[in-house]
Design a protein around this motif. Structure first.
Motif, short mmCIF file in Angstrom:
data_model
loop_
_atom_site.label_atom_id
_atom_site.label_comp_id
_atom_site.label_asym_id
_atom_site.label_seq_id
_atom_site.Cartn_x
_atom_site.Cartn_y
_atom_site.Cartn_z
N GLY A 6 0.91 -1.23 -0.11
CA GLY A 6 0.03 0.06 -0.02
C GLY A 6 0.88 1.30 0.06
N ALA A 7 0.24 2.27 0.77
CA ALA A 7 0.96 3.43 0.90
C ALA A 7 2.59 3.70 1.16
N GLN A 8 2.82 2.38 2.12
CA GLN A 8 4.45 2.52 2.55
C GLN A 8 5.27 1.85 1.45
N GLU A 9 4.78 0.91 0.76
CA GLU A 9 5.65 0.56 -0.43
C GLU A 9 5.62 1.61 -1.45
N LYS A 10 4.75 2.41 -1.81
CA LYS A 10 4.81 3.60 -2.84
C LYS A 10 5.52 4.47 -2.30
N ILE A 11 5.80 4.76 -1.15
CA ILE A 11 6.66 5.95 -0.75
C ILE A 11 8.15 5.37 -0.63
N VAL A 12 8.34 4.33 -0.40
CA VAL A 12 9.89 3.85 -0.41
C VAL A 12 10.12 3.61 -1.79
N LYS A 13 9.37 3.22 -2.68
CA LYS A 13 9.90 3.05 -4.36
C LYS A 13 9.67 4.45 -4.72
N LYS A 14 9.34 5.47 -4.19
CA LYS A 14 9.50 6.79 -4.86
C LYS A 14 10.56 7.41 -4.41
N HIS A 15 10.90 7.40 -3.13
CA HIS A 15 11.89 8.24 -2.40
C HIS A 15 13.21 7.34 -1.90
N GLU B 59 13.48 14.30 3.72
CA GLU B 59 12.77 14.05 2.33
C GLU B 59 11.84 12.98 2.57
N THR B 60 12.23 11.87 3.07
CA THR B 60 11.45 10.55 3.39
C THR B 60 10.57 10.70 4.55
N MET B 61 11.02 11.30 5.49
CA MET B 61 10.39 11.60 6.57
C MET B 61 9.18 12.68 6.33
N LEU B 62 9.30 13.48 5.46
CA LEU B 62 8.21 14.33 5.12
C LEU B 62 7.18 13.83 4.42
N ALA B 63 7.69 12.83 3.44
CA ALA B 63 6.86 12.09 2.62
C ALA B 63 5.86 11.30 3.35
N TYR B 64 6.43 10.64 4.47
CA TYR B 64 5.51 9.89 5.16
C TYR B 64 4.63 10.66 6.02
N ALA B 65 4.78 12.09 6.44
CA ALA B 65 4.02 12.83 7.22
C ALA B 65 3.02 13.31 6.40
N LEU C 180 19.03 4.59 -4.19
CA LEU C 180 20.17 3.59 -4.10
C LEU C 180 20.46 2.91 -5.43
N VAL C 181 19.38 2.82 -6.28
CA VAL C 181 19.89 2.23 -7.50
C VAL C 181 20.71 3.05 -8.33
N GLU C 182 20.47 4.42 -8.33
CA GLU C 182 21.41 5.06 -9.22
C GLU C 182 22.86 5.49 -8.72
N LYS C 183 22.86 5.42 -7.18
CA LYS C 183 24.28 5.19 -6.66
C LYS C 183 25.05 3.97 -6.78
N TYR C 184 24.36 2.98 -6.80
CA TYR C 184 25.15 1.49 -6.76
C TYR C 184 24.99 0.67 -7.83
N GLY C 185 23.83 1.04 -8.52
CA GLY C 185 23.47 0.09 -9.89
C GLY C 185 22.75 -1.17 -9.27
N CYS C 186 22.17 -1.30 -8.28
CA CYS C 186 21.74 -2.50 -7.38
C CYS C 186 20.29 -2.63 -8.08
N LYS C 187 20.01 -3.89 -7.46
CA LYS C 187 18.35 -4.16 -7.64
C LYS C 187 17.64 -4.16 -6.35
N VAL C 188 16.36 -3.75 -6.32
CA VAL C 188 15.68 -3.70 -4.88
C VAL C 188 14.57 -4.72 -5.18
N SER C 189 14.31 -5.69 -4.37
CA SER C 189 13.10 -6.52 -4.51
C SER C 189 12.32 -6.49 -3.14
N TYR C 190 11.16 -6.74 -3.33
CA TYR C 190 10.27 -6.44 -2.07
C TYR C 190 9.40 -7.91 -1.62
N VAL C 191 9.28 -8.11 -0.08
CA VAL C 191 8.53 -9.02 0.15
C VAL C 191 7.40 -8.20 0.99
#
Length: 346
Positions: A43-52, A284-290, A57-68
């Motif tokens: 839900g909302a929390q997944e959307k916020i971390v995917k956006k912010h 930035e992320t803290m304010l997105a959640y708020a 992280l991906v831009e800095k390290y070229g990594c992948k992120v997967s979610y459970v």
């Protein structure tokens, strides 16, 4: 070259005297293609971390992120089953699960290795890295109240008889309701029987509510007028559906509940996990959640804009949040649950 006993003893002494930064295990630097596995609510929390968080992280390290995705119960069970060889790198838990997970060696305690650790309130350094305060308090229909609720004791006013939807079980809402009952009436945490007897004075209940959605339906349908619930979700409900719903600020305080980002013991992606958590703790992320779901910042370097003042917990109010002895609660959870099922919910 073989070492004699004196040489070996000298090397051991040098190791024991070495700074922690020297003897701490070295973690491999992230490399392109590494995959970080994050267990979080949907839900909302997944959307916020995917956006912010994820894009940075991906831009800095070229990594992948997967979610459970899913509830904390499923994530917690899987993390315990995988203790020491985790498939999760970052695991989001609630306040009491996170502290138990550190004690059980499933997840790591918070550490200054995450730079934004220095801005965390002391309360948010327990059980991992607190990422959101979400206090629990009395919520009620103000049109059904003869006066605003200012104390947890107000639930015992006769006007609420038969109109209370008591929280189900010993989740965050249920424990908050029980422990704040103890605080308001002067009972110790080891006097659970007295707490139960006091709560039984409120019966009959209008119902037992097992979720925010169920409670809000009960309020909409005039089945109940009062309960104990998360302030954030209730504020969203009041603004979108029911302006008569009020959120109490009792003199005894609101019960602290908190979402916690936990780095697993044995993760193969320690640096990536620390960077992920650091990004979550950024202003930035803290304010997105708020802004999006009224979750309150757990760091002290966020400037709360005027439109959020009074809607989230700010620096001056953090000390008023009431924490509990979760070690004691967790140790007695099974016997308390049986008594709750028999005498409160029954």
């Amino acid at each position: 070259m073989a070492l004699n006993r004196r040489q070996f003893t000298g090397l051991m002494a040098a190791g024991l005297a070495a700074p922690a930064s020297i003897i701490r295990p070295a973690y491999a630097q992230p490399k392109p293609g590494d995959e970080l596995v994050v267990g979080i609510w949907g839900g909302a929390q997944e959307k916020i971390v995917k956006k912010h968080i994820e894009p940075k992280l991906v831009e800095k390290y070229g990594c992948k992120v997967s979610y459970v995705l899913g509830g904390t119960g499923e994530r917690r069970a899987r993390a315990y089953a995988e203790r020491g060889r985790p498939s999760f790198d970052v695991l989001y838990l609630n306040i009491y699960e996170s502290r138990q997970a550190v004690a059980d060696g499933v997840t790591q305690p918070a550490s200054p290795a995450v730079p934004n650790y220095e801005y965390l309130y002391p309360l948010a350094r327990k059980g991992g890295y607190g990422v959101a305060f979400n206090p629990c308090t009395i919520v009620y229909d103000k049109t059904a109240a003869s006066a605003p609720i200012t104390s947890w004791k107000d639930m015992w006013n006769p006007e609420w008889k038969g109109r209370i939807a008591w929280p189900n079980g010993l989740g965050a809402e249920g424990i908050s309701a029980l422990m704040m009952t103890a605080k308001a009436w002067g009972y110790g945490i080891d006097e659970f029987d007295k707490v139960v007897e006091k709560v039984k004075e409120l019966k009959p209940f209008a119902g037992i509510q097992g979720s925010q959605a169920q409670l809000f339906d009960m309020l909409d349908q005039n089945v109940a007028d009062l309960s104990v619930e998360f302030a954030s979700f209730t504020r969203m409900y009041a603004e979108s559906r029911n302006p008569n719903c009020a959120i109490a600020e009792p003199i005894e305080g609101q019960a602290v509940t908190m979402n916690v980002a936990c780095i697993t013991e044995g993760t193969r992606n320690q640096k990536l996990a620390e960077e992920w958590v650091n990004l979550h703790l950024s202003p930035e992320t803290m304010l997105a959640y708020a802004n999006e779901i009224y979750y309150s910042p757990t760091v002290n370097n966020v400037e709360i804009p005027p439109e959020l003042q009074g809607k989230v917990i700010t620096a001056g109010n953090v000390d008023s949040l009431v924490d509990f002895d979760w070690d004691y609660i967790n140790a007695h959870r099974s016997e308390w649950q049986a008594k709750y099922d028999r005498e409160i919910a029954g």
